[in-house]
Design an enzyme around this catalytic site. Structure first.
Site, short mmCIF file in Angstrom:
data_model
loop_
_atom_site.label_atom_id
_atom_site.label_comp_id
_atom_site.label_asym_id
_atom_site.label_seq_id
_atom_site.Cartn_x
_atom_site.Cartn_y
_atom_site.Cartn_z
N ASP A 181 0.85 -1.19 0.00
CA ASP A 181 0.00 0.00 0.00
C ASP A 181 0.89 1.24 0.00
O ASP A 181 1.59 1.51 0.97
CB ASP A 181 -0.89 -0.01 1.24
CG ASP A 181 -1.97 1.06 1.21
OD1 ASP A 181 -1.97 1.88 0.26
OD2 ASP A 181 -2.80 1.08 2.13
N HIS A 183 -0.52 4.17 -0.26
CA HIS A 183 -1.35 5.04 0.59
C HIS A 183 -1.44 6.47 0.09
O HIS A 183 -1.70 7.39 0.87
CB HIS A 183 -0.81 5.02 2.03
CG HIS A 183 -1.86 5.09 3.08
ND1 HIS A 183 -2.01 6.17 3.93
CD2 HIS A 183 -2.84 4.22 3.42
CE1 HIS A 183 -3.02 5.96 4.75
NE2 HIS A 183 -3.54 4.78 4.46
N GLU A 207 -1.23 -0.80 -4.10
CA GLU A 207 -2.44 -0.05 -3.78
C GLU A 207 -2.17 1.45 -3.70
O GLU A 207 -1.15 1.86 -3.14
CB GLU A 207 -3.00 -0.56 -2.44
CG GLU A 207 -4.26 0.13 -1.98
CD GLU A 207 -4.81 -0.48 -0.70
OE1 GLU A 207 -5.48 0.23 0.06
OE2 GLU A 207 -4.56 -1.69 -0.46
N GLU A 233 -10.46 3.13 -2.02
CA GLU A 233 -10.94 3.42 -0.68
C GLU A 233 -11.43 4.86 -0.53
O GLU A 233 -12.19 5.16 0.37
CB GLU A 233 -9.86 3.13 0.36
CG GLU A 233 -8.68 4.07 0.33
CD GLU A 233 -7.55 3.60 1.22
OE1 GLU A 233 -7.38 4.19 2.31
OE2 GLU A 233 -6.85 2.65 0.83
N ASP A 256 -14.92 0.69 -0.15
CA ASP A 256 -15.10 0.45 1.28
C ASP A 256 -16.59 0.44 1.57
O ASP A 256 -17.29 1.41 1.30
CB ASP A 256 -14.40 1.55 2.08
CG ASP A 256 -14.35 1.25 3.56
OD1 ASP A 256 -15.43 1.00 4.14
OD2 ASP A 256 -13.25 1.30 4.15
N HIS A 283 -11.99 -2.67 0.62
CA HIS A 283 -11.18 -2.03 1.66
C HIS A 283 -11.92 -2.16 2.99
O HIS A 283 -13.12 -1.92 3.06
CB HIS A 283 -11.01 -0.55 1.29
CG HIS A 283 -10.24 0.26 2.26
ND1 HIS A 283 -10.85 1.10 3.17
CD2 HIS A 283 -8.91 0.40 2.46
CE1 HIS A 283 -9.94 1.72 3.88
NE2 HIS A 283 -8.75 1.32 3.48
#
Length: 381
Positions: A181, A183, A207, A233, A256, A283
């Site tokens: 990730d 992020h 990700e 997400e 999500d 997510h």
């Protein structure tokens, strides 16, 4: 007919928002509207939604979804969609319980018997990841995810890339599959280099290589990358996902279920993704209700591949972890990297209402950290 009599929300540690809907005949359904760092705003949106929903026929889930989404004039976004998500999950839980079947049966029935899962290692600033991966293997997992980097400058030297590669190499040597990730911490000037350096070490996926607010950059990266790119997400509806599908910009969609319209909308996102040959991996670094909702969609979605599971995640703690508020924690037992499809009615998890109400007296005011670079400028968390 059951009519909605009350909608309650509970801020419970570590950082979750649970939603409870009760009908005039005493039937109850639970959902989760957790929006990390913005729980108070979601509670306000839930209060406003109750003005429209109290007195409504609890069986008309889609009608209520459309009303909350379309008739508030302002649509979408994390706060409104998280509130809608928690309500939607609770309504599906309620309906499944009234009918005595899991929600997946109401979505057409399951297409698999087990759900592959992964757990987090390494925290916000990854360290000692190899030992953490071995601990996860002992817990029954065969896949993990970790942050690929700490905070990164818009333009960093080769040392920061080398550190990310070394962490991935160490975890892969344990035999675990590894999702990396980024992020949204990596900006376009660095993203191509980071992905190219990680790919030879076989990440399961990469990700949020860059933030989803840069669809043109994501499309460029997708055209050059070999590793599967995952994202979603911070997207809140099928309309948010549409341009990424149309641009062939992602390989794995990660809506999500507590942010993107709940079971109803994420089931639609899953079907859209399937039409573009995109996989589904929801997510969910959140609580048991959000996870159970994910499992219900996963059970009924042919393109589902793997599910994030927050047990022992660094945001949780001993008194408030994934299983804390459940009375049937055994249904989430991990073995061979899998959890059996949830077969209980509704979402399939049983909530200890007394414990939730007690924990809500304490509540929480969780906020993500503020990071600054060596020049004092803000960095992406």
């Amino acid at each position: 007919m059951h009519r909605i009599a009350a909608i309650e929300s509970f801020l419970v540690p570590p950082r979750w928002v649970f939603v409870r809907i009760e009908t005039d005949k005493g039937a109850v359904g639970w959902g989760e509207a957790s929006l990390e760092g913005h729980a108070e705003a979601v509670v306000g949106a839930l209060d406003a939604a109750a003005d429209r929903l109290v007195g409504a026929d609890a069986s008309r889930i889609e009608d209520m979804w459309q009303m909350l989404y379309r008739l508030g004039f302002y649509r979408g976004g994390p706060v409104l969609m998280s509130a809608l998500s928690g309500i939607d999950q609770a309504l599906w839980d309620l309906k499944g319980r009234l009918l005595g079947v899991p929600v997946s049966d109401l979505l057409g029935g399951r297409v698999r018997d087990r759900i592959r899962v992964y757990a987090w290692i390494g925290g916000d600033r990854p360290a000692d990841v190899a030992d953490a991966a071995r601990e996860r293997r002992e817990q029954g997992f065969d896949a993990v995810k970790m942050n690929g980097t700490e905070d990164m400058e818009w333009l960093s030297g080769p040392a920061s890339i080398a550190e990310a590669v070394e962490r991935l190499r160490l975890v892969r040597e344990t035999g675990m599959d590894v999702g990396v990730d980024l992020h949204g911490r990596v900006h376009k000037p660095m993203a191509r280099q980071v992905i190219r350096a990680l790919e030879p070490h076989g990440p399961l996926f990469i990700e949020e290589a860059v933030l989803s607010e840069h669809p043109e950059a994501i499309a460029q990266l997708a055209a050059q990358a070999c590793a599967p790119l995952a994202l979603g997400e911070r997207l809140y509806s099928r309309w948010d996902f549409k341009p990424f599908f149309e641009a062939a910009a992602i390989d794995i969609a990660q809506p999500d279920l507590s942010h993107a319209g709940g079971i109803s909308e994420c089931r639609r996102i899953a079907a859209m993704a399937e039409a573009y040959d995109v996989a589904l991996a929801p997510h969910c670094p959140l609580g048991p209700l959000a996870l159970a909702a994910c499992f219900q969609v996963a059970a009924a979605s042919p393109n589902f591949i793997i599910q994030e599971m927050s047990i022992g995640i660094h945001y949780n703690h001993a008194d408030a972890d994934l299983l804390t508020y459940m009375t049937n924690p055994g249904v989430l037992h991990v073995e061979g990297g899998m959890v059996p499809v949830l077969e209980g009615p509704g979402l399939g998890v049983e909530i200890d209402e007394a414990k939730v109400r007690e924990a809500a007296k304490q509540g929480h005011r969780w906020r993500n950290p503020v990071w600054r670079g060596r020049d004092g400028g803000l960095r992406e968390w």
